[in-house]
Write a protein that holds these residues in place. Structure first.
Motif, mmCIF file in Angstrom:
data_model
loop_
_atom_site.group_PDB
_atom_site.id
_atom_site.type_symbol
_atom_site.label_atom_id
_atom_site.label_comp_id
_atom_site.label_asym_id
_atom_site.label_seq_id
_atom_site.Cartn_x
_atom_site.Cartn_y
_atom_site.Cartn_z
ATOM 1 N N LEU A 168 0.799 -1.285 0.079
ATOM 2 C CA LEU A 168 -0.031 -0.161 -0.025
ATOM 3 C C LEU A 168 0.777 1.249 0.110
ATOM 4 O O LEU A 168 0.387 2.152 -0.884
ATOM 5 C CB LEU A 168 -0.920 0.009 1.179
ATOM 6 C CG LEU A 168 -2.092 -1.108 0.875
ATOM 7 C CD1 LEU A 168 -3.276 -0.917 2.405
ATOM 8 C CD2 LEU A 168 -3.000 -0.349 -0.167
ATOM 9 N N PRO A 169 1.751 1.443 0.693
ATOM 10 C CA PRO A 169 2.823 2.739 0.656
ATOM 11 C C PRO A 169 3.144 3.168 -0.648
ATOM 12 O O PRO A 169 3.524 4.036 -0.868
ATOM 13 C CB PRO A 169 3.934 2.410 1.484
ATOM 14 C CG PRO A 169 3.238 1.341 2.627
ATOM 15 C CD PRO A 169 2.498 0.374 1.502
ATOM 16 N N GLN A 170 3.411 1.938 -1.649
ATOM 17 C CA GLN A 170 3.858 2.122 -2.905
ATOM 18 C C GLN A 170 2.890 3.082 -4.011
ATOM 19 O O GLN A 170 2.991 3.574 -4.779
ATOM 20 C CB GLN A 170 4.283 0.981 -3.798
ATOM 21 C CG GLN A 170 5.403 0.247 -3.079
ATOM 22 C CD GLN A 170 5.890 -1.039 -3.829
ATOM 23 O OE1 GLN A 170 5.349 -1.287 -4.732
ATOM 24 N NE2 GLN A 170 6.581 -1.756 -3.238
ATOM 25 N N VAL A 171 1.520 2.647 -3.363
ATOM 26 C CA VAL A 171 0.336 3.315 -4.206
ATOM 27 C C VAL A 171 -0.540 4.146 -3.279
ATOM 28 O O VAL A 171 -1.659 4.229 -3.641
ATOM 29 C CB VAL A 171 -0.356 2.119 -4.906
ATOM 30 C CG1 VAL A 171 0.436 1.565 -6.048
ATOM 31 C CG2 VAL A 171 -0.934 1.252 -3.852
ATOM 32 N N SER A 172 0.127 4.761 -2.287
ATOM 33 C CA SER A 172 -0.692 5.457 -1.397
ATOM 34 C C SER A 172 -1.486 6.597 -1.978
ATOM 35 O O SER A 172 -2.532 6.785 -1.265
ATOM 36 C CB SER A 172 0.072 5.854 -0.260
ATOM 37 O OG SER A 172 1.101 6.838 -0.738
#
Length: 752
Positions: free
Chosen positions: A171-175
């Motif tokens: 999720l942090p990569q496409v937050s």
């Protein structure tokens, strides 16, 4: 002047600056001349600069003009060439135009294709960018889909791991995408859902093992390894891991232990009718074993979900409640077979739990308590067995008509009699059927006691002591009471009593064989210190003595029954010539009775005979002296004397061997001396010799003599004895009065 100098200096500086700018303009590319000109306009001397610039331009024009004049011919030639070139250039232009037109016409489709290519390239870039973005988002979506599948298939621990990866890695990569924010916001809910679902699975697991504890315990009680394999512990492990990952392990541990404590209390609560069947106890034990098999497995396969202290606490509670329940319910049991089966079940229960490391010494201690109860139930059972044996016995010697029958009896009871062995068939054993039956039942009782001692981890000495103590209770209480009840029965006959005495005599002799029997099965010698001795000898002696006393009492009662038939005419004047019929019948009864006493020990028969004679003599004396007989005649005394003589004849006949000379006759000596005194009217001798050790009427008490004399006083007129003295009746009455007076004097002096 100074001001003039300063102005001059400034003018020189400005001129130098303008010169530099001009040189820079001449030498700089026109594209970069802007900053140079700006520096001129930024100053205040741009007018002077313009003058200089004009001056510089005129100078350059003059130089150009000089140069042109110098090269004029060349210029003309160049113009001519240019004119030629212009024509050619026009042709070239026309050709280029024509070519351009053709090119434009021909390149229109190419332009369209190029435009399409441009759009395709743009779309390709967009698609490529989209693919790149999707490649970033796709793992997130895949992980989320995987998470949902895992939750749907109840793979909660992998779901939690997936959730962790999703939250911290993907999720942090496409937050920056909106759907990611929705996912992020949904993560706490998913965690709670996983917790709730895993807890639901745990509750289902707890309910399942509660229902299946019986089966688990049953398998373990069969000493089958791997009883825990019947249980799928994965819900516990998953829930434990999930709560550990979520930081709520302590909450989970507390919940698990609390629920299992509740289940333990339910398991340890026995059904109210548990004591009625062995299956009730078996199911109770199976559930307890199943419970602790599960907890033991949890202890060894999870790190700290339960610990040894928790298990020990549960076991202590279980042990106390189990023992209390067994004490209560086993007390209701009256069937020794059920108690024995219960004991075996408790041993199996204890051994099974001991394999899992639980201390079971208290269970074996409690088994010693149940052993006492088992002994009591055995005693009650054998009381019924003995009662049936004694009630069904015919109290007759066992007849045998063949060698096989003889061997069968001596095989059941240790009996040796050389004389009996030599006798031809048919012949009889001295004892009745109940002797071998009772003997064998005592052995069966010993075997039953031995069965209970098996698997209790007792030493041979302890087993021997237990058997001997229980057997002593059987002999001194159960068998003794059974014999006493038979002996005290109202309808017991003398024949039965005689046989009981004979039987108990042989049973008493068999006690040493019972001692040997116990020694053989326990391997503990009787001489061993602290070995309990059997009290069988005492039991059978007491029973025999009771039977003897009952014989004496029974004989006396029979004598009393005959005496109730006595019908003396105390006022008769006739002199009889034979004994009374009732007495003849009584003597005949005594003869036949004592004939049966031939197998009794000599002293018993002699004591019975002497007791009967004494009781008969005493009863006859009471009959003669009873208050209801107010008067009697000499004729009545003569008849009474004939009856006493019949009794004396019976005593002299030796109805029972072993008496010395006239010993048995001494039972009637008091009657004989009293009757002789009155019939012979030998008062002078009695009064003269009274008190002498060798006097003729030593056994005649003056009170007794006076009582009888008083009964004869009023009948002296009617007595034939005084017929020859009719003329002197007053003298005779005076004589009686004189004797009576002397007797009173003897009585008075004796009492003083």
């Amino acid at each position: 002047m100074e001001r003039g100098k300063m102005a001059e200096a400034e003018s020189l500086e400005t001129a130098a600056e303008h010169e530099r700018i001009l040189r820079e303009i001449e030498s700089t590319d026109t594209a970069c001349i802007g900053p140079t000109l700006r520096s001129v306009y930024d100053g205040e001397e741009h007018g002077r600069f313009m003058e200089k610039l004009e001056t510089r331009i005129r100078n350059h024009d003059r130089e150009i003009e000089k140069m042109c004049n110098f090269h004029y011919q060349g210029f003309v030639d160049s113009i001519t060439e240019l004119l030629k070139v212009r024509g050619e250039a026009q042709k070239l232009k026309n050709q280029v135009t024509d070519t351009n037109r053709k090119l434009q016409h021909e390149g229109k489709e190419l332009v369209i294709a190029m435009e399409e290519l441009k759009q395709c390239r743009l779309q390709q870039r967009n698609i490529s960018a989209t693919v790149d973005k999707l490649m970033l988002c796709l793992p997130v979506l895949e992980m989320y889909s995987k998470l949902r599948d895992q939750m749907k298939t109840k793979r909660h621990y992998p779901a939690l791991k997936t959730l962790e990866h999703l939250e911290h890695t993907y999720l942090p990569q496409v937050s920056h995408y909106r759907f990611c924010k929705v996912m992020v916001d949904n993560i706490p809910k998913l965690r709670e859902e996983i917790k709730d679902v895993s807890m639901s699975d745990l509750k289902d697991f707890l309910e399942s093992i509660r229902k299946h504890s019986d089966k688990i315990g049953e398998t373990a009680m069969k000493q089958v390894p791997g009883a825990q394999d019947l249980v799928d512990f994965s819900p516990v492990y998953r829930c434990l891991h999930i709560y550990s990952v979520l930081g709520a392990r302590e909450t989970f541990e507390n919940y698990y232990r609390k629920q299992r404590r509740k289940q333990a209390r339910l398991v340890l609560q026995p059904p109210s009718n548990m004591h009625e069947t062995l299956d009730g106890y078996r199911k109770y034990f199976n559930q307890i074993v199943g419970f602790f098999v599960v907890e033991d497995h949890i202890l060894h396969t999870t790190q700290g979900l339960v610990n040894r202290a928790y298990i020990d606490e549960l076991w202590e509670m279980a042990l106390s409640k189990t023992i209390a329940a067994l004490r209560t319910h086993s007390s209701y049991c009256s069937d020794p077979n059920l108690v024995l089966d219960l004991k075996n079940l408790i041993v199996l229960f204890a051994d099974t739990l001991q394999v899992y490391g639980f201390p079971v010494n208290q269970l074996f201690d409690m088994l010693l308590e149940i052993r006492d109860q088992y002994s009591e139930t055995l005693l009650k059972k054998w009381a019924g067995i003995f009662r049936n044996i004694l009630d069904s016995d015919n109290y007759s010697p066992i007849p045998v008509t063949s060698e096989d029958m003889y061997k069968k009896v001596v095989g059941q009871f240790p009996f040796q009699d050389t004389d009996l062995e030599k006798q031809p068939f048919p012949k009889k054993f001295p004892f009745s059927e109940f002797v071998p039956k009772v003997y064998n039942q005592i052995k069966e009782f010993i075997y039953a006691c031995l069965k209970f001692s098996e698997d209790l981890h007792l030493s041979s000495t302890e087993v021997d002591d237990m058997i001997r103590k229980s057997t002593n209770l059987l002999l001194t209480r159960t068998l003794s009471n059974s014999l006493q009840n038979v002996i005290k029965r109202k309808n017991i006959g003398l024949t039965e009593l005689v046989q009981i005495i004979i039987n108990t005599t042989h049973l008493e002799k068999s006690c040493k064989y019972l001692e040997e029997f116990i020694t053989n099965i326990t391997n503990v010698l009787p001489e061993t210190v602290h070995t309990t001795k059997l009290y069988g000898t005492t039991t059978f002696k007491d029973a025999r003595h009771a039977a003897e006393e009952e014989i004496y009492t029974n004989l006396n009662q029979k004598i009393d029954q005959f005496l109730q038939l006595a019908d003396y005419d105390w006022m008769t004047g006739d002199l009889g010539n034979k004994a009374s019929d009732y007495l003849v019948d009584l003597i005949a009864f005594l003869r036949s009775t004592f004939a049966v006493f031939t197998h009794l020990p000599g002293k018993v028969a002699q004591t019975a005979c002497m007791s009967a004679c004494k009781h008969l003599a005493t009863s006859l004396m009471q009959l003669l002296l009873e208050a209801e007989v107010r008067q009697l005649t000499l004729g009545a005394l003569q008849q009474f004397n004939l009856d006493v003589r019949e009794c004396e004849q019976f005593a002299r006949s030796g109805p029972v061997p072993g008496f010395q000379e006239d010993t048995l006759q001494l039972a009637f000596i008091d009657l004989r001396q009293l009757l002789d005194l009155f019939i012979q009217w030998d008062w002078s001798t009695y009064l003269a010799d009274y008190g002498q050790p060798n006097c003729k009427y030593l056994r005649v008490n003056p009170v007794t003599a006076l009582t009888l004399l008083e009964k004869m006083r009023d009948t002296s007129r009617k007595n034939n004895m005084f017929a020859q003295f009719r003329k002197n009746e007053r003298d005779k009455q005076k004589l009686i009065d004189t004797v009576a007076k002397q007797l009173r004097g003897l009585i008075s002096s004796h009492h003083s």
